[in-house]
Design a protein around this motif. Structure first.
Motif, PDB file in Angstrom:
ATOM      1  N   GLU A  99      -8.420  41.579 -18.145  1.00  7.57           N
ATOM      2  CA  GLU A  99      -8.766  41.351 -17.825  1.00  7.57           C
ATOM      3  C   GLU A  99      -8.763  40.426 -16.024  1.00  7.57           C
ATOM      4  OE1 GLU A  99     -10.939  39.633 -21.578  1.00  7.57           O
ATOM      5  OE2 GLU A  99     -13.615  40.617 -20.321  1.00  7.57           O
ATOM      6  N   PHE A 100     -10.404  40.316 -15.470  1.00  8.50           N
ATOM      7  CA  PHE A 100     -10.393  39.773 -14.424  1.00  8.50           C
ATOM      8  C   PHE A 100     -11.065  38.195 -14.240  1.00  8.50           C
ATOM      9  CE2 PHE A 100      -8.301  43.669 -14.238  1.00  8.50           C
ATOM     10  CZ  PHE A 100      -6.800  43.666 -13.884  1.00  8.50           C
ATOM     11  N   PHE A 101     -10.655  37.072 -13.378  1.00  8.99           N
ATOM     12  CA  PHE A 101     -11.701  36.092 -12.985  1.00  8.99           C
ATOM     13  C   PHE A 101     -11.078  34.850 -12.479  1.00  8.99           C
ATOM     14  CE2 PHE A 101     -10.482  36.268 -17.565  1.00  8.99           C
ATOM     15  CZ  PHE A 101     -11.754  36.192 -18.627  1.00  8.99           C
ATOM     16  N   ILE A 102     -11.871  34.245 -12.265  1.00 12.85           N
ATOM     17  CA  ILE A 102     -11.566  33.566 -11.093  1.00 12.85           C
ATOM     18  C   ILE A 102     -11.576  32.323 -11.606  1.00 12.85           C
ATOM     19  CG2 ILE A 102     -12.334  32.693  -9.043  1.00 12.85           C
ATOM     20  CD1 ILE A 102     -13.101  34.470  -7.488  1.00 12.85           C
ATOM     21  N   ILE A 103     -11.393  31.670 -11.935  1.00 14.84           N
ATOM     22  CA  ILE A 103     -11.839  30.072 -12.805  1.00 14.84           C
ATOM     23  C   ILE A 103     -11.523  28.676 -12.079  1.00 14.84           C
ATOM     24  CG2 ILE A 103     -10.867  30.946 -14.661  1.00 14.84           C
ATOM     25  CD1 ILE A 103      -8.353  28.664 -14.917  1.00 14.84           C
ATOM     26  N   ALA A 104     -12.354  27.672 -12.369  1.00 10.36           N
ATOM     27  CA  ALA A 104     -11.384  26.348 -10.988  1.00 10.36           C
ATOM     28  C   ALA A 104     -10.357  25.900 -12.128  1.00 10.36           C
ATOM     29  CB  ALA A 104     -12.955  25.236 -12.576  1.00 10.36           C
ATOM     30  N   PHE A 123     -30.733  23.038  -9.459  1.00  8.87           N
ATOM     31  CA  PHE A 123     -29.415  22.939 -10.929  1.00  8.87           C
ATOM     32  C   PHE A 123     -27.961  22.908 -10.463  1.00  8.87           C
ATOM     33  CE2 PHE A 123     -32.393  24.891 -12.737  1.00  8.87           C
ATOM     34  CZ  PHE A 123     -33.175  24.395 -14.165  1.00  8.87           C
ATOM     35  N   THR A 124     -27.620  21.485 -10.058  1.00 16.15           N
ATOM     36  CA  THR A 124     -26.075  20.996 -10.639  1.00 16.15           C
ATOM     37  C   THR A 124     -25.177  20.903 -11.062  1.00 16.15           C
ATOM     38  OG1 THR A 124     -26.593  19.721  -8.366  1.00 16.15           O
ATOM     39  CG2 THR A 124     -24.488  19.593  -9.114  1.00 16.15           C
ATOM     40  N   PHE A 125     -24.214  21.246 -11.379  1.00 18.24           N
ATOM     41  CA  PHE A 125     -23.502  21.596 -12.681  1.00 18.24           C
ATOM     42  C   PHE A 125     -21.380  20.935 -12.697  1.00 18.24           C
ATOM     43  CE2 PHE A 125     -25.845  25.371 -12.444  1.00 18.24           C
ATOM     44  CZ  PHE A 125     -26.866  25.655 -13.122  1.00 18.24           C
ATOM     45  N   GLU A 126     -21.051  20.494 -13.634  1.00 16.23           N
ATOM     46  CA  GLU A 126     -19.889  19.862 -13.301  1.00 16.23           C
ATOM     47  C   GLU A 126     -18.928  20.922 -14.535  1.00 16.23           C
ATOM     48  OE1 GLU A 126     -19.485  15.752 -14.762  1.00 16.23           O
ATOM     49  OE2 GLU A 126     -17.252  16.009 -15.449  1.00 16.23           O
ATOM     50  N   LEU A 127     -18.055  21.673 -13.832  1.00 16.21           N
ATOM     51  CA  LEU A 127     -17.609  22.517 -14.577  1.00 16.21           C
ATOM     52  C   LEU A 127     -15.874  21.613 -14.680  1.00 16.21           C
ATOM     53  CD1 LEU A 127     -17.385  26.032 -12.030  1.00 16.21           C
ATOM     54  CD2 LEU A 127     -18.966  25.131 -13.811  1.00 16.21           C
ATOM     55  N   THR A 128     -15.432  21.958 -15.662  1.00 18.35           N
ATOM     56  CA  THR A 128     -14.649  22.006 -16.079  1.00 18.35           C
ATOM     57  C   THR A 128     -12.950  22.706 -15.642  1.00 18.35           C
ATOM     58  OG1 THR A 128     -14.590  21.988 -18.050  1.00 18.35           O
ATOM     59  CG2 THR A 128     -14.690  20.304 -17.422  1.00 18.35           C
ATOM     60  N   PRO A 129     -11.532  22.259 -15.547  1.00 18.93           N
ATOM     61  CA  PRO A 129     -10.608  23.660 -15.832  1.00 18.93           C
ATOM     62  C   PRO A 129     -10.768  24.424 -16.696  1.00 18.93           C
ATOM     63  CG  PRO A 129      -9.646  21.539 -15.140  1.00 18.93           C
ATOM     64  CD  PRO A 129     -11.092  21.210 -15.790  1.00 18.93           C
ATOM     65  N   GLY A 130     -10.409  25.652 -16.209  1.00 14.06           N
ATOM     66  CA  GLY A 130     -10.384  27.043 -17.243  1.00 14.06           C
ATOM     67  C   GLY A 130     -12.032  27.913 -16.986  1.00 14.06           C
ATOM     68  N   ASP A 131     -12.997  26.907 -16.597  1.00 12.70           N
ATOM     69  CA  ASP A 131     -15.088  27.769 -16.378  1.00 12.70           C
ATOM     70  C   ASP A 131     -14.870  28.459 -15.238  1.00 12.70           C
ATOM     71  OD1 ASP A 131     -15.082  25.610 -18.482  1.00 12.70           O
ATOM     72  OD2 ASP A 131     -16.730  23.933 -16.688  1.00 12.70           O
TER      73      ASP A 131
ATOM     74  N   ASN B 217     -13.644  28.198 -30.712  1.00 13.63           N
ATOM     75  CA  ASN B 217     -13.708  29.745 -30.651  1.00 13.63           C
ATOM     76  C   ASN B 217     -15.382  29.775 -29.862  1.00 13.63           C
ATOM     77  OD1 ASN B 217     -12.188  31.759 -31.662  1.00 13.63           O
ATOM     78  ND2 ASN B 217     -13.010  30.921 -33.251  1.00 13.63           N
ATOM     79  N   PHE B 218     -16.596  28.719 -30.302  1.00 17.34           N
ATOM     80  CA  PHE B 218     -17.165  29.132 -29.413  1.00 17.34           C
ATOM     81  C   PHE B 218     -17.603  28.273 -27.636  1.00 17.34           C
ATOM     82  CE2 PHE B 218     -20.737  25.634 -27.455  1.00 17.34           C
ATOM     83  CZ  PHE B 218     -21.397  26.089 -27.591  1.00 17.34           C
ATOM     84  N   ILE B 219     -15.981  27.875 -27.758  1.00 11.91           N
ATOM     85  CA  ILE B 219     -15.741  27.098 -26.569  1.00 11.91           C
ATOM     86  C   ILE B 219     -15.055  28.154 -25.539  1.00 11.91           C
ATOM     87  CG2 ILE B 219     -14.648  25.460 -24.228  1.00 11.91           C
ATOM     88  CD1 ILE B 219     -14.147  23.468 -27.180  1.00 11.91           C
ATOM     89  N   ALA B 220     -14.846  29.142 -25.736  1.00  8.27           N
ATOM     90  CA  ALA B 220     -14.323  30.432 -25.299  1.00  8.27           C
ATOM     91  C   ALA B 220     -15.421  31.185 -25.206  1.00  8.27           C
ATOM     92  CB  ALA B 220     -12.764  30.346 -26.697  1.00  8.27           C
ATOM     93  N   GLY B 221     -16.127  31.386 -25.274  1.00 10.72           N
ATOM     94  CA  GLY B 221     -17.430  31.855 -24.877  1.00 10.72           C
ATOM     95  C   GLY B 221     -17.481  31.399 -23.223  1.00 10.72           C
TER      96      GLY B 221
END
Lengths: 288, 265
Positions: A99-104, A123-131, B217-221
């Motif tokens: 499965e392929f992603f690009i993450i923060a 809207f502005t979003f705050e992303l954390t590592p792994g998002d 599990n919720f966050i992993a969504g």
């Protein structure tokens, strides 16, 4: 993660029409050696804003490798467009999902992609590592093992004696190998004939072919029921990697043709065997 | 290095035989005789019987010895590879051969309702689909895979996480078989967090671990947790410290409410 059908709280490239652009994978090419399995692929991204995040080190490409049977689940990260992943072959068995992603890769405090759908404007979003910033879909391959010589019929099919005296043969798909089960009488006759290898070519058409047509039909129409079975994965592997089958139409209506290609032309072998047994010499058309 | 394993057809024969009128006899009597012709010899696997290795019988009531057995079994078969350990024929052989007596004591068939017994044997003496789901049912299978997943050679006690894993049924029933639990970093992070915060888990441990699993599990969504480091995952769990602390076993709440109602009544 299987995020394709989710609606995330911020726009993600590759999920619905959240963000304009494209993120997809070229490949993967899988090479299996006895010690290592190598997965090579290229990440193809067409979105300037996410590209800029990658270049500034705020985002990374991720290939998620998951093998359910061997409980292997690991993410491989890279900032490069090409990626080669090397995994110990002993850690993979049968179906391996990618499965392929690009993450923060770090906190992005003010994520507001201009290429996002209008629904997100303002809207502005705050992303954390792994998002997840972009989703590149999934694919899978079958980890080859010595016991899975996928060319051999015996690697995905077995012939057994049933517990009824006589009557029709049955085909059981709810096992790792497709089981062709014969009545006691038929099995006895089969056992008597099988040591004379001259009949093998006939058994392929009489026993193996109909069972395989049925299996292919079920493989195509009831995937969820059988995809964890080894026979399914062997056939899936042939579908993906066998040059004879790559361009074939994998639809239920074409199951008889697919099954014959999987067995490399059983009808031809059967008729040739019958010609041999009948002792017909020269072109058969003349003999008729 | 000559371990016997059953042939595939023999495993099927054993399963089919269970449906017959005397199908359970072997399991009730502890018969471990099997025709040599129904077995393969695997020269790349250590013969677990050759060294006289045995599993410790469960001591009733309540002391299963699962942890001791798991560590000993894994130590004995440390060189087995994960692919070898996903061969259902091997586990069927173990359960019907060298460890039949142990299993009969660990999973007494006589205590099962008669109509449930065949299913019970299929669940506990076979590994139908080798993979995390089977951790829940086949003890011998779990005895290898539990330590394999939690062994950490960099710890002073490499089996420290294994000890935590076998301390509570929730881990082996929910953490390991679950999708998140298949990530080594994830499993190690959860177990480590509990070990490092033993005060937080001194009461209502099951309910608190279940809360952590639900939350993650919720966050992993929406977040690729498998991309995070072990420390990142522990930090993430730590953000819910207050909620974890106030998590109470629902059974305790139900009991308190019942008592309150009875007092009021």
């Amino acid at each position: 993660m299987k995020i394709a059908n989710l609606s995330l709280p911020y726009p993600v490239l590759g999920v619905h029409d959240d963000i304009a652009g494209k993120y997809e994978i070229s490949g993967p090419d899988v090479t299996t050696k006895s010690d290592k399995t190598e997965i090579s692929l290229a990440h193809v991204l067409r979105n300037h804003e996410i590209q800029a995040l990658l270049e500034s080190g705020k985002a990374e490409f991720v290939t998620h490798v998951h093998c359910m049977k061997s409980a292997f689940r690991q993410c491989f990260r890279t900032s490069s467009l090409t990626q080669t992943i090397s995994i110990n072959s002993d850690e993979l068995r049968d179906k391996v999902e990618l499965e392929f992603f690009i993450i923060a890769s770090q906190t992005i405090a003010d994520y507001r992609p201009q290429s996002a759908h209008d629904d997100y404007s303002g809207f502005t979003f705050e992303l954390t590592p792994g998002d997840v910033l972009a989703y590149g879909g999934t694919t899978n391959f079958v980890a080859h093992k010595q016991w899975m010589a996928s060319e051999a019929v015996g690697s995905f099919m077995v012939l057994e004696e049933g517990d009824w005296k006589n009557g029709p043969m049955k085909v059981i798909l709810e096992r790792d190998k497709i089981a062709i089960v014969l009545s006691r009488e038929d099995f006895k006759r089969y056992k008597a004939l099988s040591p004379a290898r001259q009949f093998d070519r006939i058994f392929h058409s009489a026993l193996v072919l109909p069972a395989l047509i049925y299996a292919v039909t079920q493989m195509l129409s009831a995937k969820e029921s059988y995809e964890d079975r080894k026979w399914y994965q062997v056939l899936e592997d042939r579908k993906t990697n066998d040059p004879e089958l790559i361009n074939e139409t994998w639809e239920v209506g074409n199951a008889p043709v697919i099954a014959q290609k999987l067995l490399s032309g059983p009808l031809d072998r059967t008729l040739s065997a019958l010609v041999d047994i009948a002792g017909i010499s020269g072109p058969v058309s003349q003999a008729q | 290095m000559t371990q016997r394993i059953f042939k595939n057809a023999y495993v099927e024969k054993l399963k089919t035989a269970l449906a017959g009128p005397r199908g359970l006899d072997r399991y009730l009597s502890g018969d471990v005789e099997h025709p040599e012709l129904e077995m393969w010899i695997k020269r790349d696997l250590k013969d677990v019987s050759a060294s006289g290795f045995t599993l410790k019988d469960p001591e009733l009531p309540g002391k299963t010895n699962d942890l001791e057995n798991a560590i000993a079994f894994y130590e004995e078969l440390k060189n087995m590879t994960p692919t070898q350990a996903t061969d259902h024929r091997l586990w069927a052989y173990y359960c019907h051969g060298p460890f039949m007596e142990f299993l009969r004591k660990r999973r007494p068939i006589e205590k099962q309702e008669e109509k449930q017994r065949v299913r019970f044997v299929l669940d506990h003496w076979f590994v139908e689909n080798p993979g995390p789901a089977a951790f829940k049912s086949n003890d011998i299978f779990l005895f290898w895979w539990g330590p394999y997943i939690t062994y950490d050679k960099d710890r002073e006690d490499p089996f420290e996480l294994t000890r935590e894993l076998f301390s509570m049924l929730d881990y082996t029933r929910h953490l390991l078989p679950g999708y998140q639990g298949r990530s080594r970093q994830f499993t190690h992070a959860v177990l480590e967090f509990v070990i490092e915060n033993d005060g937080l888990f001194s009461k209502n441990k099951e309910a608190k671990v279940r809360f952590i699993m639900r939350k993650l599990n919720f966050i992993a969504g929406y977040r690729a947790l498998a991309t995070l480091s072990k420390q990142d995952i522990k930090d993430l769990i730590g953000k819910y410290r207050d909620e974890i602390s106030s998590t109470v076993d629902p059974d305790v709440i139900r009991r308190a409410e019942r008592e309150k109602a009875e007092t009021a009544g």
